[in-house]
Design an enzyme around this catalytic site. Structure first.
Site, PDB file in Angstrom:
ATOM      1  CD1 TRP A  53      -1.453   1.707   2.409  1.00  0.00           C
ATOM      2  CD2 TRP A  53      -2.950   1.733   1.145  1.00  0.00           C
ATOM      3  NE1 TRP A  53      -2.402   3.300   3.534  1.00  0.00           N
ATOM      4  CE2 TRP A  53      -3.761   2.747   1.707  1.00  0.00           C
ATOM      5  CE3 TRP A  53      -3.716   1.072  -0.057  1.00  0.00           C
ATOM      6  CZ2 TRP A  53      -4.623   3.631   1.516  1.00  0.00           C
ATOM      7  CZ3 TRP A  53      -5.256   1.814  -0.675  1.00  0.00           C
ATOM      8  CH2 TRP A  53      -4.691   3.186   0.278  1.00  0.00           C
ATOM      9  CB  SER A  55       0.815   4.870   2.974  1.00  0.00           C
ATOM     10  OG  SER A  55       0.259   5.553   5.101  1.00  0.00           O
ATOM     11  N   GLY A  56      -0.620   7.432   1.889  1.00  0.00           N
ATOM     12  CA  GLY A  56      -0.403   8.867   2.006  1.00  0.00           C
ATOM     13  C   GLY A  56       0.043   9.571   2.963  1.00  0.00           C
ATOM     14  CG  LEU A  57      -0.160   8.127   7.988  1.00  0.00           C
ATOM     15  CD1 LEU A  57      -0.122   9.785   8.441  1.00  0.00           C
ATOM     16  CD2 LEU A  57      -1.148   6.689   9.070  1.00  0.00           C
ATOM     17  CG  ASP A  67      -2.634  11.758   4.698  1.00  0.00           C
ATOM     18  OD1 ASP A  67      -1.880  12.215   3.865  1.00  0.00           O
ATOM     19  OD2 ASP A  67      -3.505  11.278   5.268  1.00  0.00           O
ATOM     20  CG  ASP A  94      -3.782   6.742   0.692  1.00  0.00           C
ATOM     21  OD1 ASP A  94      -5.250   7.438  -0.001  1.00  0.00           O
ATOM     22  OD2 ASP A  94      -3.703   7.049   1.264  1.00  0.00           O
ATOM     23  CG  ASP A  96      -4.752  12.071  -0.695  1.00  0.00           C
ATOM     24  OD1 ASP A  96      -4.327  11.073   0.558  1.00  0.00           O
ATOM     25  OD2 ASP A  96      -3.666  12.789  -0.808  1.00  0.00           O
ATOM     26  CD  GLU A 123      -9.318  10.799   1.578  1.00  0.00           C
ATOM     27  OE1 GLU A 123     -10.006  10.944   2.238  1.00  0.00           O
ATOM     28  OE2 GLU A 123      -8.304   9.738   1.181  1.00  0.00           O
ATOM     29  CE  LYS A 129      -6.696  13.030   3.513  1.00  0.00           C
ATOM     30  NZ  LYS A 129      -6.017  11.398   3.300  1.00  0.00           N
ATOM     31  CG  ASN A 131      -5.309  10.453   7.835  1.00  0.00           C
ATOM     32  OD1 ASN A 131      -5.434  10.196   9.391  1.00  0.00           O
ATOM     33  ND2 ASN A 131      -3.706  10.143   7.690  1.00  0.00           N
ATOM     34  CB  SER A 132      -9.591   8.914   7.668  1.00  0.00           C
ATOM     35  OG  SER A 132     -10.092   8.796   6.721  1.00  0.00           O
ATOM     36  NE  ARG A 167      -9.948   6.542   3.086  1.00  0.00           N
ATOM     37  CZ  ARG A 167      -8.897   6.631   3.264  1.00  0.00           C
ATOM     38  NH1 ARG A 167      -7.367   6.280   2.618  1.00  0.00           N
ATOM     39  NH2 ARG A 167      -8.496   7.710   3.956  1.00  0.00           N
ATOM     40  CG  HIS A 198     -11.451   4.488   6.198  1.00  0.00           C
ATOM     41  ND1 HIS A 198     -10.670   3.860   6.792  1.00  0.00           N
ATOM     42  CD2 HIS A 198     -10.027   5.699   6.544  1.00  0.00           C
ATOM     43  CE1 HIS A 198      -9.163   3.603   7.973  1.00  0.00           C
ATOM     44  NE2 HIS A 198      -9.196   5.076   7.036  1.00  0.00           N
TER      45      HIS A 198
END
Length: 536
Positions: A53, A55-57, A67, A94, A96, A123, A129, A131-132, A167, A198
């Site tokens: 993955w 990962s954007g984070l 992020d 990822d 975003d 997403e 955005k 981060n979730s 997402r 998520h």
């Protein structure tokens, strides 16, 4: 997993997107792990994960920024592309919120697909955005707008294998299960290849409820970052297909590096951490050094072992006005003989105009000093031409052939009969038999047994070839001369080698070279070579 996993072999491995679809078609969960650089991707692959993955984070954290859509698509694509190039397993990126509207999404799809990415996750949030897992603003995009992005993504891809994952952030934003299911169904109908549900609570129950109520055949992706007590097997049994461990490599690295650095500062040395950190051999393995060594042996060493050449100061270098033209001719002759690497050392200033790619060594008054400027350890032969001679390519080829036939040291010897040698000639004595102006060298060839002796059999023709072992002996002779403050030309050094017991093979010739010891020599050579060039 063996060290071979650090190599990519596209001939034996299906493209990432196709491989990911194959994984989706088999029973059980597909498990992938987050990474932010190729090293992390290789660690995930080596551990046995089915994919990586991007990962954007993780990428944002590795750059020291939040992020929150701060990094550009190009920056995130560069990382995802580097991951895909480093591993065989598929890479899921990822992406975003798609970096803008449907136009941006289409551009993104084309570029990620070209980079070999297996799937992209988009997403349903507004730009920029957040981060979730960060409390506060979590704004969702309208369903219609996001469905347009999904449809645009599918329209933009050039092959059918790339997967587009939609997402769903409804649970993150607090909009509830009904909204999450409604959005998921709309995204699936818009063409999404999978939906990612998520959540950020510690209990897996919301995810299990979504899976229980999901009715469409579109696969479901989950990210158990906070609800980590449930296993991937349990999630698969509940209906999930892809399980993403999105940021655990980053978080593990932060803890390990923090503890290691603290220990070093506390103990004032690294002994206390050496047993718990990776040995350098592991680092080299992950870098792919084993493959590089094989490639070096296959592709680089054969070229590095080609012969090189150097033109060294002679007894008297050609006059300055002729030097450039004569050097042009000598360089061309060397390269026609297959010797591309040419170095030049002179006892005076180098010509203002040099042939292309000729390396100029430091100025030296003799051959011994010039030869010591050449690096040792060269894998191939070395052809040395005295600056007071011009040697044609055919003779240079014969010299290098003598080296290839096993002679560590070979020199050109002019044995032509009928012409009295010049007063400045360097006489050479051979062990071959001569009678009536004819010579027989025998099956093993002839050797030079002396240089400078009266009653010689021929004269030194200004060039010699040395194997790596022969050149090491030549350097040793040059070092001895320098240590004793005794200047030496090439012929002197060859005489030293014979005196030291080295066998020196003679390559007997009758023409094909010219002396360049006087101004008249230089003018005659320039005229002859110009005429030869005109005939060509």
């Amino acid at each position: 997993m063996s060290a071979a996993t650090t190599e990519t072999n596209q001939a034996s491995v299906a493209p990432g997107a196709r491989r990911l679809r194959e994984l989706f078609a088999r029973p059980g969960a597909v498990r992938i792990a987050g990474a932010h650089n190729p090293l992390g991707a290789r660690l995930a692959e080596r551990a046995g994960f089915d994919g990586v993955w991007s990962s954007g984070l993780e990428v944002s954290a590795s750059q020291g920024v939040p992020d929150t859509d701060i990094l550009s698509m190009s920056e995130l694509l560069a990382v995802a592309s580097s991951l895909a190039g480093a591993v065989r397993v598929p890479v899921v990126a990822d992406c975003d919120a798609g970096y803008g509207n449907a136009h941006n999404v289409m551009n993104m799809i084309r570029r990620y697909e070209a980079a070999g990415i297996a799937a992209v996750s988009i997403e349903d949030k507004r730009f920029p955005k957040v981060n979730s897992f960060i409390p506060g603003r979590q704004e969702l995009a309208p369903v219609g707008e996001f469905c347009g992005k999904i449809a645009a993504a599918k329209a933009a891809q050039r092959t059918p294998d790339l997967m587009v994952i939609a997402r769903i952030e409804a649970l993150i934003a607090g909009w509830g299960m009904d909204e999450a299911l409604r959005r998921g169904e709309a995204y699936a109908q818009a063409g999404a290849d999978a939906v990612l549900i998520h959540a950020k609570g510690s209990s897996p129950e919301p995810i299990l409820q979504f899976l229980a109520e999901w009715r469409l055949p579109t696969p479901v992706v989950v990210v158990p970052t906070t609800y980590h007590t449930i296993t991937a097997t349990e999630l698969a049994e509940a209906g999930a297909k892809l399980v993403i461990y999105a940021n655990h490599g980053l978080r593990a690295g932060i803890t390990a590096v923090t503890d290691t650095f603290a220990s070093i500062l506390r103990d004032d040395r690294t002994t206390g951490v050496e047993s718990s950190i990776a040995p350098l051999a592991t680092v080299f393995d992950l870098q792919g050094m084993a493959a590089q060594k094989r490639h070096e042996a296959e592709f680089i060493t054969p070229f590095e072992s080609r012969a090189r050449s150097v033109v060294v100061p002679g007894a008297a270098d050609a006059p300055v006005e002729d030097a450039a033209a004569l050097l042009d001719h000598q360089t061309s002759a060397l390269r026609r003989a297959g010797i591309e690497s040419v170095s030049l050392a002179t006892s005076t200033d180098a010509p203002a105009r040099l042939p292309q790619d000729v390396a100029v060594l430091a100025e030296h008054t003799d051959a011994a000093g010039a030869l010591l400027e050449l690096p040792g350890g060269h894998l191939g032969g070395t052809v040395v031409v005295s600056g007071d001679a011009f040697v044609e390519s055919e003779l240079l080829s014969r010299l290098t052939a003598a080296g290839a036939a096993g002679s560590d040291i070979a020199v050109l010897v002019d044995v032509s009969a009928g012409a009295a040698p010049r007063a400045d000639a360097v006489p050479v004595s051979l062990n071959s038999a001569a009678h009536g102006g004819r010579r027989i060298a025998g099956s093993d060839g002839s050797d030079v047994v002396a240089v400078g002796r009266e009653g010689a059999d021929g004269e030194f023709a200004g060039a010699a070839a040395f194997s790596p072992q022969g050149f090491a002996a030549l350097r040793a002779a040059a070092e001895k001369r320098r240590a004793n403050s005794r200047p030496a030309g090439l012929a002197d050094l060859i005489a030293d080698l014979i005196e030291a017991g080295h066998r020196v093979r003679a390559v007997e010739i009758a023409s094909g070279w010219l002396e360049l010891r006087t101004a008249d020599d230089a003018r005659r050579a320039t005229a002859l070579l110009a005429g030869e060039e005109a005939q060509r």
